[in-house]
Scaffold this motif. Sequence first.
Motif, mmCIF file in Angstrom:
data_model
loop_
_atom_site.group_PDB
_atom_site.id
_atom_site.type_symbol
_atom_site.label_atom_id
_atom_site.label_comp_id
_atom_site.label_asym_id
_atom_site.label_seq_id
_atom_site.Cartn_x
_atom_site.Cartn_y
_atom_site.Cartn_z
ATOM 1 N N GLY A 50 0.826 -1.195 0.000
ATOM 2 C CA GLY A 50 0.000 0.000 0.000
ATOM 3 C C GLY A 50 0.860 1.245 0.000
ATOM 4 O O GLY A 50 2.019 1.215 0.436
ATOM 5 N N ILE A 51 0.291 2.335 -0.513
ATOM 6 C CA ILE A 51 1.020 3.596 -0.561
ATOM 7 C C ILE A 51 0.056 4.738 -0.278
ATOM 8 O O ILE A 51 -1.054 4.779 -0.807
ATOM 9 C CB ILE A 51 1.748 3.768 -1.914
ATOM 10 C CG1 ILE A 51 2.645 5.002 -1.894
ATOM 11 C CG2 ILE A 51 0.766 3.789 -3.086
ATOM 12 C CD1 ILE A 51 3.626 5.043 -3.062
ATOM 13 N N THR A 52 0.480 5.659 0.577
ATOM 14 C CA THR A 52 -0.351 6.809 0.921
ATOM 15 C C THR A 52 -0.253 7.874 -0.177
ATOM 16 O O THR A 52 0.626 7.794 -1.053
ATOM 17 C CB THR A 52 0.104 7.415 2.246
ATOM 18 O OG1 THR A 52 1.386 8.028 2.053
ATOM 19 C CG2 THR A 52 0.217 6.363 3.342
ATOM 20 N N PRO A 53 -1.116 8.885 -0.132
ATOM 21 C CA PRO A 53 -1.004 9.954 -1.133
ATOM 22 C C PRO A 53 0.368 10.627 -1.142
ATOM 23 O O PRO A 53 0.810 11.097 -2.203
ATOM 24 C CB PRO A 53 -2.098 10.934 -0.710
ATOM 25 C CG PRO A 53 -3.120 10.069 -0.055
ATOM 26 C CD PRO A 53 -2.332 9.021 0.668
ATOM 27 N N ASN A 54 1.034 10.662 -0.012
ATOM 28 C CA ASN A 54 2.340 11.317 0.058
ATOM 29 C C ASN A 54 3.513 10.366 -0.108
ATOM 30 O O ASN A 54 4.664 10.791 -0.008
ATOM 31 C CB ASN A 54 2.482 12.046 1.395
ATOM 32 C CG ASN A 54 1.550 13.239 1.489
ATOM 33 O OD1 ASN A 54 1.244 13.876 0.482
ATOM 34 N ND2 ASN A 54 1.089 13.534 2.692
ATOM 35 N N GLY A 55 3.230 9.103 -0.375
ATOM 36 C CA GLY A 55 4.299 8.164 -0.684
ATOM 37 C C GLY A 55 4.730 7.248 0.444
ATOM 38 O O GLY A 55 5.679 6.478 0.275
ATOM 39 N N GLY A 56 4.063 7.298 1.582
ATOM 40 C CA GLY A 56 4.371 6.335 2.622
ATOM 41 C C GLY A 56 3.939 4.941 2.216
ATOM 42 O O GLY A 56 2.902 4.782 1.562
ATOM 43 N N THR A 57 4.748 3.939 2.544
ATOM 44 C CA THR A 57 4.480 2.590 2.036
ATOM 45 C C THR A 57 4.389 1.565 3.161
ATOM 46 O O THR A 57 4.925 1.769 4.260
ATOM 47 C CB THR A 57 5.582 2.146 1.067
ATOM 48 O OG1 THR A 57 6.838 2.164 1.743
ATOM 49 C CG2 THR A 57 5.650 3.070 -0.143
#
Length: 114
Positions: A50-57
């Motif tokens: 998974g990846i957040t809108p800001n790029g956290g994975t």
Amino acid sequence: QVQLVESGGGLVQAGGSLRLSCTASGTIFSIYHMGWYRQAPGKQRDLVAGITPNGGTNYADSVKGRFTISRDNAKNTVYLQMNSLKGEDTAVYYCNGLGATWSWGQGTQVTVSS
């Protein structure tokens, strides 16, 4: 209506690499958490990355250290770089918005031969 189109799958030998792409249309892609899922024959569909809108994975333990999820919000696209592939990675791979109610795309088949 959101459409998801996955591509990049194929047949690869164990230890090889593939890069999957998923392009979304019909939505404001950049605000959504996105995920890559996979479904092997006879098994349920599982989230692998998974990846957040800001790029956290985040990653499932089974792929941690081998797979990398990334996104390009300008292209409405999420990627999955898969390295050191194993036979157990064989599955149809799908992307979707985490928590979204979008229909599934057609997926892309990944087959790893040993």
